[in-house]
Design a protein around this motif. Structure first.
Motif, PDB file in Angstrom:
ATOM      1  N   GLU A 183       0.799  -1.223   0.000  1.00 23.99           N
ATOM      2  CA  GLU A 183       0.000   0.000   0.000  1.00 23.99           C
ATOM      3  C   GLU A 183       0.834   1.277   0.000  1.00 23.99           C
ATOM      4  O   GLU A 183       0.315   2.339  -0.294  1.00 23.99           O
ATOM      5  CB  GLU A 183      -0.931   0.028   1.230  1.00 23.99           C
ATOM      6  N   SER A 201       4.204   1.787  -1.322  1.00 19.25           N
ATOM      7  CA  SER A 201       5.406   1.962  -2.140  1.00 19.25           C
ATOM      8  C   SER A 201       5.128   2.216  -3.621  1.00 19.25           C
ATOM      9  O   SER A 201       6.049   2.324  -4.406  1.00 19.25           O
ATOM     10  CB  SER A 201       6.332   0.757  -1.985  1.00 19.25           C
ATOM     11  N   ALA A 202       3.852   2.318  -4.006  1.00 16.92           N
ATOM     12  CA  ALA A 202       3.566   2.526  -5.429  1.00 16.92           C
ATOM     13  C   ALA A 202       3.925   3.940  -5.861  1.00 16.92           C
ATOM     14  O   ALA A 202       4.403   4.152  -6.966  1.00 16.92           O
ATOM     15  CB  ALA A 202       2.101   2.246  -5.729  1.00 16.92           C
ATOM     16  N   CYS A 203       3.699   4.906  -4.990  1.00 13.86           N
ATOM     17  CA  CYS A 203       3.893   6.305  -5.379  1.00 13.86           C
ATOM     18  C   CYS A 203       5.271   6.810  -5.008  1.00 13.86           C
ATOM     19  O   CYS A 203       5.742   7.795  -5.573  1.00 13.86           O
ATOM     20  CB  CYS A 203       2.849   7.199  -4.711  1.00 13.86           C
ATOM     21  N   HIS A 204       5.880   6.231  -4.009  1.00 15.18           N
ATOM     22  CA  HIS A 204       7.178   6.732  -3.570  1.00 15.18           C
ATOM     23  C   HIS A 204       8.009   5.654  -2.911  1.00 15.18           C
ATOM     24  O   HIS A 204       7.565   4.520  -2.730  1.00 15.18           O
ATOM     25  CB  HIS A 204       7.028   7.940  -2.639  1.00 15.18           C
ATOM     26  N   LEU A 250      -5.862   7.607   0.046  1.00 16.27           N
ATOM     27  CA  LEU A 250      -5.271   6.271  -0.047  1.00 16.27           C
ATOM     28  C   LEU A 250      -6.320   5.168   0.038  1.00 16.27           C
ATOM     29  O   LEU A 250      -6.032   4.015  -0.261  1.00 16.27           O
ATOM     30  CB  LEU A 250      -4.214   6.085   1.038  1.00 16.27           C
ATOM     31  N   ASN A 295      12.228  11.413  -2.555  1.00 21.85           N
ATOM     32  CA  ASN A 295      12.680  10.246  -3.318  1.00 21.85           C
ATOM     33  C   ASN A 295      14.055   9.794  -2.803  1.00 21.85           C
ATOM     34  O   ASN A 295      15.043   9.774  -3.539  1.00 21.85           O
ATOM     35  CB  ASN A 295      12.726  10.615  -4.810  1.00 21.85           C
ATOM     36  N   THR A 346       5.924   9.006 -10.911  1.00 22.87           N
ATOM     37  CA  THR A 346       4.985   9.672 -10.005  1.00 22.87           C
ATOM     38  C   THR A 346       5.486  11.076  -9.692  1.00 22.87           C
ATOM     39  O   THR A 346       6.634  11.409 -10.000  1.00 22.87           O
ATOM     40  CB  THR A 346       4.847   8.920  -8.659  1.00 22.87           C
ATOM     41  N   VAL A 347       4.633  11.857  -9.022  1.00 22.45           N
ATOM     42  CA  VAL A 347       5.051  13.211  -8.660  1.00 22.45           C
ATOM     43  C   VAL A 347       6.185  13.192  -7.643  1.00 22.45           C
ATOM     44  O   VAL A 347       6.891  14.173  -7.470  1.00 22.45           O
ATOM     45  CB  VAL A 347       3.870  14.061  -8.119  1.00 22.45           C
ATOM     46  N   VAL A 348       6.367  12.071  -6.967  1.00 23.07           N
ATOM     47  CA  VAL A 348       7.456  11.965  -5.993  1.00 23.07           C
ATOM     48  C   VAL A 348       8.729  11.416  -6.651  1.00 23.07           C
ATOM     49  O   VAL A 348       9.759  11.258  -6.014  1.00 23.07           O
ATOM     50  CB  VAL A 348       7.037  11.102  -4.782  1.00 23.07           C
ATOM     51  N   GLY A 349       8.646  11.110  -7.957  1.00 18.31           N
ATOM     52  CA  GLY A 349       9.852  10.716  -8.674  1.00 18.31           C
ATOM     53  C   GLY A 349      10.059   9.217  -8.815  1.00 18.31           C
ATOM     54  O   GLY A 349      11.068   8.778  -9.343  1.00 18.31           O
ATOM     55  N   LYS A 350       9.115   8.410  -8.339  1.00 19.78           N
ATOM     56  CA  LYS A 350       9.273   6.959  -8.476  1.00 19.78           C
ATOM     57  C   LYS A 350       8.817   6.485  -9.863  1.00 19.78           C
ATOM     58  O   LYS A 350       7.825   6.956 -10.402  1.00 19.78           O
ATOM     59  CB  LYS A 350       8.473   6.251  -7.380  1.00 19.78           C
ATOM     60  N   VAL A 351       9.561   5.550 -10.422  1.00 19.01           N
ATOM     61  CA  VAL A 351       9.226   5.025 -11.754  1.00 19.01           C
ATOM     62  C   VAL A 351       7.922   4.224 -11.715  1.00 19.01           C
ATOM     63  O   VAL A 351       7.678   3.476 -10.777  1.00 19.01           O
ATOM     64  CB  VAL A 351      10.373   4.129 -12.270  1.00 19.01           C
ATOM     65  N   ILE A 352       7.077   4.412 -12.725  1.00 21.49           N
ATOM     66  CA  ILE A 352       5.860   3.601 -12.874  1.00 21.49           C
ATOM     67  C   ILE A 352       6.049   2.725 -14.116  1.00 21.49           C
ATOM     68  O   ILE A 352       6.362   3.228 -15.190  1.00 21.49           O
ATOM     69  CB  ILE A 352       4.611   4.479 -13.085  1.00 21.49           C
ATOM     70  N   LYS A 365      -9.256   0.500  -7.597  1.00 22.64           N
ATOM     71  CA  LYS A 365      -8.619   1.322  -6.574  1.00 22.64           C
ATOM     72  C   LYS A 365      -7.847   2.487  -7.212  1.00 22.64           C
ATOM     73  O   LYS A 365      -7.967   3.631  -6.788  1.00 22.64           O
ATOM     74  CB  LYS A 365      -7.672   0.444  -5.765  1.00 22.64           C
ATOM     75  N   TRP A 366      -7.073   2.164  -8.259  1.00 25.65           N
ATOM     76  CA  TRP A 366      -6.261   3.215  -8.888  1.00 25.65           C
ATOM     77  C   TRP A 366      -7.125   4.166  -9.698  1.00 25.65           C
ATOM     78  O   TRP A 366      -6.820   5.358  -9.786  1.00 25.65           O
ATOM     79  CB  TRP A 366      -5.132   2.607  -9.710  1.00 25.65           C
ATOM     80  N   ARG A 409      -8.388   6.634  -7.145  1.00 28.53           N
ATOM     81  CA  ARG A 409      -7.350   7.569  -6.740  1.00 28.53           C
ATOM     82  C   ARG A 409      -6.995   8.570  -7.844  1.00 28.53           C
ATOM     83  O   ARG A 409      -6.946   9.769  -7.634  1.00 28.53           O
ATOM     84  CB  ARG A 409      -6.069   6.800  -6.441  1.00 28.53           C
TER      85      ARG A 409
END
Lengths: 175, 136
Positions: A53, A55-58, A86, A155, B81-87, B107-108, B111
């Motif tokens: 829950e 770690s998908a966004c950051h 969330l 990040n 993502t806006v936080v810089g993590k790769v999708i 769910k997504w 969101r």
């Protein structure tokens, strides 16, 4: 300074080993983790719901980076999480909060978690990047946060390539 | 043996044609059929889905937002993502794990529609989007 650090490391290692004897942490003695600093006693923790829950966004933040009261505030406000809902169900949020609280900064025996606790006073930050000691440590790299290769200060993994192991001394700031 | 096989293929074909969206597994067909009923349409449009994905809207915070803000203009590419993590890519042709779990998809959608549109997506928007992502 350097020798002081090494001495501290050794004390931490010895203490950590002594503590670990009961719990089996680092029983296989991965030497490479002893090279960089005062994290030898860091006992990596994991929870499926948390990983799923959170770690998908950051970056998956180590629970030991914030005190229990901060995690409580974050999970309580998870329907308004920095502009995101969330949508956690009750069971999942209880499990995640339980995990975060039992491994929070108060419960983590590392140099960085102690420094975090010490610098907080009575405040309840909802960002790791609002912890005074963490702000201070990053004063000199502030300008790198907005680089496309980093994305944002949140990040952590862009620079702390071994942060997930509790090692924040190993740093490589991308160009 | 051969006849058995062709009989199997024929049955499979029948089964697939009963599933309105052959690219999707059975669970996902259930979801998209639900959207179809709610939207009261006979089928969805990948072209409308493409437009929906690319359309930029002005958020009440003043910035431009769209699905492509994070998933990039080409859903076959990796996003961020806006936080810089790769999708990982959204297009099912590149990433087989996409659009296989209705719970995750819903769910997504919940969101991300809220983040981009400040409302829920309509059943038509959701169906068009899924069709686009699973046919591109």
């Amino acid at each position: 300074m350097k020798t002081n650090r090494i001495r501290k490391t050794m004390i931490a290692v010895v203490l950590g080993l002594a503590l670990a004897a009961g719990t089996n942490a680092y029983a296989d003695g991965d030497d490479s983790t002893h090279d960089h600093g005062n994290h030898a006693s860091y006992n990596a923790v994991e929870n499926h719901a948390y990983t799923q829950e959170c770690s998908a966004c950051h970056y998956l933040y180590l629970p030991g980076l914030l005190p229990a009261r901060s995690w409580e505030a974050l999970i309580k406000g998870s329907d308004k999480h920095f502009g995101e809902n969330l949508a956690l169900d009750e069971k999942t949020s209880a499990e995640i909060l339980g995990f975060l609280k039992s491994n929070s900064a108060e419960k983590t025996n590392t140099e960085w978690s102690k420094k975090i606790m010490k610098s907080l006073g009575s405040s309840t930050p909802e960002r790791i990047m609002d912890v005074p000691w963490i702000i201070k440590e990053h004063r000199e790299v502030k300008n790198a946060f907005k680089r496309p290769s980093v994305g944002s200060a949140s990040n952590c993994g862009a620079c702390h390539t071994r942060g997930h192991e509790g090692d924040f001394d190993t740093v490589k700031v991308p160009k | 043996m051969k006849r058995g096989l062709s009989a199997m293929i024929a049955t499979a074909a029948l089964f697939v044609s009963a599933n309105a969206y052959p690219a999707l597994n059975q669970d996902m067909n259930g979801l998209i059929e639900k959207f179809q009923k709610e939207a009261d349409v006979k089928s969805f449009s990948a072209e409308d889905g493409r437009k929906f994905f690319a359309t930029k809207r002005i958020h009440s915070k003043g910035e431009e937002r769209s699905c492509s803000t994070c998933h990039t203009a080409d859903p076959r590419q990796k996003g961020k993502t806006v936080v810089g993590k790769v999708i990982e890519p959204m297009a099912q042709s590149i990433n087989k794990e996409r659009f296989t779990d209705p719970k995750k998809v819903e769910k997504w959608l919940k969101r991300n529609c809220a983040w981009v549109l400040e409302r829920e997506c309509t059943p038509k928007e959701k169906g068009d989007f899924i069709l686009y992502m699973t046919t591109i």
